[in-house]
Scaffold this active site. Sequence first.
Site, short mmCIF file in Angstrom:
data_model
loop_
_atom_site.label_atom_id
_atom_site.label_comp_id
_atom_site.label_asym_id
_atom_site.label_seq_id
_atom_site.Cartn_x
_atom_site.Cartn_y
_atom_site.Cartn_z
N TYR A 56 -79.43 12.82 22.45
CA TYR A 56 -77.81 13.32 23.09
C TYR A 56 -77.57 11.44 23.71
O TYR A 56 -77.81 11.25 24.52
CB TYR A 56 -77.35 14.25 24.15
CG TYR A 56 -76.98 15.33 24.27
CD1 TYR A 56 -75.67 14.94 23.17
CD2 TYR A 56 -77.97 16.28 23.49
CE1 TYR A 56 -74.40 16.16 23.62
CE2 TYR A 56 -76.63 17.74 23.89
CZ TYR A 56 -75.12 17.48 23.90
OH TYR A 56 -74.89 19.13 23.17
N GLU A 58 -73.65 10.66 25.16
CA GLU A 58 -72.05 10.75 25.02
C GLU A 58 -71.48 9.28 26.02
O GLU A 58 -72.64 9.13 26.69
CB GLU A 58 -71.92 12.18 26.12
CG GLU A 58 -71.90 13.49 25.31
CD GLU A 58 -71.43 14.84 26.56
OE1 GLU A 58 -71.37 13.85 27.47
OE2 GLU A 58 -71.40 15.57 25.81
N ASP A 202 -53.88 7.81 6.61
CA ASP A 202 -55.35 8.07 6.52
C ASP A 202 -56.51 7.35 5.52
O ASP A 202 -55.48 8.37 4.38
CB ASP A 202 -54.97 9.79 6.48
CG ASP A 202 -56.16 10.93 6.72
OD1 ASP A 202 -57.10 10.49 6.03
OD2 ASP A 202 -56.18 11.44 6.62
N THR A 228 -62.55 9.45 6.77
CA THR A 228 -64.36 10.51 6.40
C THR A 228 -65.21 9.19 5.80
O THR A 228 -64.27 8.17 5.74
CB THR A 228 -64.04 12.06 5.79
OG1 THR A 228 -63.37 10.90 4.14
CG2 THR A 228 -63.38 12.70 5.88
N LYS A 231 -66.78 10.42 0.61
CA LYS A 231 -65.89 10.61 0.13
C LYS A 231 -66.55 9.28 -0.80
O LYS A 231 -67.06 8.71 -1.54
CB LYS A 231 -64.30 10.35 0.49
CG LYS A 231 -64.03 11.95 0.78
CD LYS A 231 -62.41 12.42 0.79
CE LYS A 231 -62.54 13.30 1.52
NZ LYS A 231 -62.49 13.25 3.07
N ARG A 237 -71.57 13.06 5.92
CA ARG A 237 -70.29 13.44 5.94
C ARG A 237 -69.85 12.99 7.74
O ARG A 237 -71.00 13.10 8.66
CB ARG A 237 -70.93 15.03 6.49
CG ARG A 237 -70.72 15.47 5.16
CD ARG A 237 -70.93 17.13 4.80
NE ARG A 237 -69.50 17.36 4.37
CZ ARG A 237 -68.62 17.69 3.79
NH1 ARG A 237 -69.58 16.84 2.54
NH2 ARG A 237 -67.68 17.46 2.97
#
Length: 420
Positions: A56, A58, A202, A228, A231, A237
Amino acid sequence: MHNPPLPELAVADPEIAGLVEAEAARQQASIRLIASENYVSTAVLEASGSVLTNKYSEGYVGRRYYEGQQVTDPIETLAVERAKALFGVEHANVQPYSGSPANLAVYLAFAQPGDTVMGLSLPMGGHLTHGWSVSATGKWFRSVRYGVRADTGRIDLDEARDLARAERPKIIFCGGTAIPRTIDFPAFAEIAREVGAVLVADIAHIAGLIAGGAHPSPVGHAPVISTTTHKTLRGPRGAMLLSDAEHATALDKAVFPGLQGGPHNHTTAAIAVALREASAPSFRDYAHAVVANAQALAGALVERGFDLVSGGTDNHLILIDLTGKDIGGKPAAKALDAAGIELNYNAVPYDKRKPFDPSGVRLGTAAITTRGLTPAHMPQLAGWIDDVVKAASTEDTAAIERVRAQVTELISSFPMPGFA
Ligand code: DSN
């Protein structure tokens, strides 16, 4: 066999191991034309499948809410610095879980619920999160949409300008999911400047082409860039928000703590690996080869009598309107999948059919270029697509099986990363 291999998984959970192996074999055996997909390198797979998933983190580098960040901080720093260098931006946030959360962070950073936002209409090639009605972005904001010209299939910049002047949106999105032509970032920047909107590019579909110099960059035109990483950029991902210094703090606060908890460190590491790969000279060759393949495939499809939205492509993506072929996009896509050619059915601009049964199919060449196919293969591929579309409308399953055998024979000579 999946690579890296899965010996522990095969013992601990043979059912899942078998399904992962089956998917690896399926990916190896098909011609992947889904415009938003690619094959990551084995190095990216290894980083994604690492112990970093146990941690973790954060917060941001040097400002975490958990101890034990001696290793994760340098990993995130590498990812951020590589993103900044590759795209030439002042700021990068590599934590968004994927494209939709990245775009939600943009809304949280620069608009209030009920504010007007503007994007390309989904059936014209936009994305759900650019304000489409069924998305939270269309429900929580007042969204107005521009489209493409009926005569050219290209983005209607006059409509976008008029709409922006009339509606004064807080945010303008350019980019989308089914745009076969170069996006005119300077023109959008002028529109946004005139109405005082934040322009968001985008670039999810074209990030790899931009990184490789095969599509103009939005940097210097759009102060905020969303993408993203999986692609054309050929990473895991995930997603990134890139920006100038002025918009950096608002974006960071929106991602965490605004929308997300801990970043996925295994993904961050894999993004860093992919960004390193995308900085290599060979990636420039790859990006240009993706476009060369798309243009060769588009030309071969036109020769076969297919109607392409906008008549062709400038990037990795082709949108075929099957209206004149007496078959819908969905049955065509299903028949092509049966033949080992994987793509998706897609609405075309001004589609008269419904979204679940639209008139088009969308193709992209990012994945087949990774496999090593070249423009010389494209006439054959267009021929198979033509044969299968004809066979689907006459329910000629034998013809589809014949194509499947030829597809398997061709693609088996082009190894896939992640399969040994
Ligand atoms: N699903 C992506 C695509 O296929 O373009 C967009 O989110």
